[in-house]
Design a protein around this motif. Structure first.
Motif, PDB file in Angstrom:
ATOM      1  N   ALA A  83       0.846  -1.195   0.000  1.00 11.59           N
ATOM      2  CA  ALA A  83       0.000   0.000   0.000  1.00 11.59           C
ATOM      3  C   ALA A  83       0.883   1.247   0.000  1.00 11.59           C
ATOM      4  CB  ALA A  83      -0.895   0.005   1.234  1.00 11.59           C
ATOM      5  N   GLU A 141      11.496   2.501   4.792  1.00 11.35           N
ATOM      6  CA  GLU A 141      10.074   2.601   5.157  1.00 11.35           C
ATOM      7  C   GLU A 141       9.755   1.404   6.051  1.00 11.35           C
ATOM      8  OE1 GLU A 141       7.602   2.746   1.640  1.00 11.35           O
ATOM      9  OE2 GLU A 141       8.352   4.724   1.056  1.00 11.35           O
ATOM     10  N   GLU A 143       6.990  -0.897   8.013  1.00  7.35           N
ATOM     11  CA  GLU A 143       5.566  -1.168   7.781  1.00  7.35           C
ATOM     12  C   GLU A 143       5.122  -2.413   8.547  1.00  7.35           C
ATOM     13  OE1 GLU A 143       4.539  -0.979   3.628  1.00  7.35           O
ATOM     14  OE2 GLU A 143       5.980   0.646   3.271  1.00  7.35           O
ATOM     15  N   ASP A 172      10.226  -1.614   3.469  1.00  8.49           N
ATOM     16  CA  ASP A 172       9.992  -1.397   2.034  1.00  8.49           C
ATOM     17  C   ASP A 172      11.033  -0.380   1.584  1.00  8.49           C
ATOM     18  OD1 ASP A 172       8.982  -0.947  -0.508  1.00  8.49           O
ATOM     19  OD2 ASP A 172       7.246   0.218   0.192  1.00  8.49           O
TER      20      ASP A 172
HETATM   21 MN    MN Z   1       5.954   1.390   1.417  1.00  8.13          MN
END
Ligand code: MN
Length: 293
Positions: A83, A141, A143, A172
């Motif tokens: 996402a 990132e 997550e 990510d």
């Molecule tokens: Mn991401």
């Protein structure tokens, strides 16, 4: 239960900082001839694996977590669904930084859709990240990652958590630039899953978990999954309205604010409530990369 993969692909049970080798539980998995199913066999047969582990009266002596090298907690991932722009404060920082918005995607998740990363980008914490183009900006990132446990399609939001095998932390890793998102996020080692799979029974509410990420001890990202724009149930339902989901598929739920650059030599520490912590080393591919053929 907390299940990891370690060293040369051993299956481990994690308890209080110790890894118990429970690879014996994989011996009763169904045997297949080519062409092999896409699903991950351990995830698809998780109930049986757990029952086998629990049936053993005493496990052999464990190994301290600090002495093993952790691999991706899912061995065979059919697809990585991810996402974008799923936290408002992250959307704000993307708007404020042209380098983070070079590709000009929609900043509304409902319009932007989900995207796919190559399963070959997947590694575990012990493998580390190799920065492929050090002259360009590469970002972290953190997550929450949902691991799908059941083959499913068009799952209603109300039933969405029933198709979950468990959860883990995901990184990510993102090369900034104008190329297509899946191209920039699918480089080798640019998806890190770990430190282990925490089965869904241990997480009563995936939409109330704290995420933290630091680089070289400096806090960068700190947020709660309560701030997700599309929550976990909605993401599973939405993803399954586009794709059949298979055991071992992973759903990366999006990153909160605080995204920033990493370079070779950095150390990333990431933590999510109830899912553990992992440390991941960052190296330059050109300086220290290993070609494994
Ligand atoms: Mn991401």
């Amino acid at each position: 239960m907390k299940l990891c993969r370690f060293n040369d692909g051993r299956l481990g049970l994690v308890r209080e900082g110790v890894v118990f080798d429970v690879s014996f539980a994989t011996e009763s998995l169904p045997q297949h001839r080519w062409p092999f199913p896409a699903s991950d066999a351990v995830i698809e047969n998780l109930g049986r694996i757990i029952a086998e582990i629990e049936s053993v009266p005493a496990l052999a002596r464990g190994i301290p977590l600090t002495e093993v090298s952790l691999r991706s907690c899912v061995g065979n991932v059919p697809k990585i669904v991810a996402a974008p722009v799923n936290y408002h404060a992250h959307v704000d920082e993307v708007i404020a930084d042209p380098a983070m918005h070079a590709h000009r995607h929609s900043l509304k998740i409902g319009e932007a859709g989900l995207f796919l990363k190559a399963p070959s980008s997947l590694v575990g914490p012990g493998d580390g990240i190799r920065v492929s183009f050090p002259e360009r900006r590469t970002d972290h990132e953190v997550e929450l990652v949902v691991v799908i446990g059941t083959t499913c399609k068009d799952v209603p939001e109300g039933d969405a958590l029933d198709v979950v095998a468990g959860y883990c932390i995901g990184l990510d890793i993102t090369l900034r630039g104008v190329e297509d998102r899946s191209f920039r996020k699918s480089l080798d080692t640019y998806t890190v899953l770990g430190p282990w799979l925490t089965t869904r029974d241990e997480i009563s509410d995936p939409d109330a978990l704290s995420l933290e990420l630091s680089v070289n001890g400096e806090p960068r990202q700190s947020a709660s999954t309560s701030q997700l724009i599309f929550d976990v149930r909605k993401l599973i339902s939405w993803a399954s309205s586009w794709y059949t989901l298979y055991p071992g598929d992973v759903l990366m739920t999006g990153t909160p604010q605080g995204v920033g650059p990493i370079v070779g030599g950095d150390r990333i520490d990431a933590t999510i409530t109830g899912l553990g912590s992992m440390t991941v080393a960052v190296r330059d591919h050109t300086a220290g990369g290993v070609v494994r053929l």
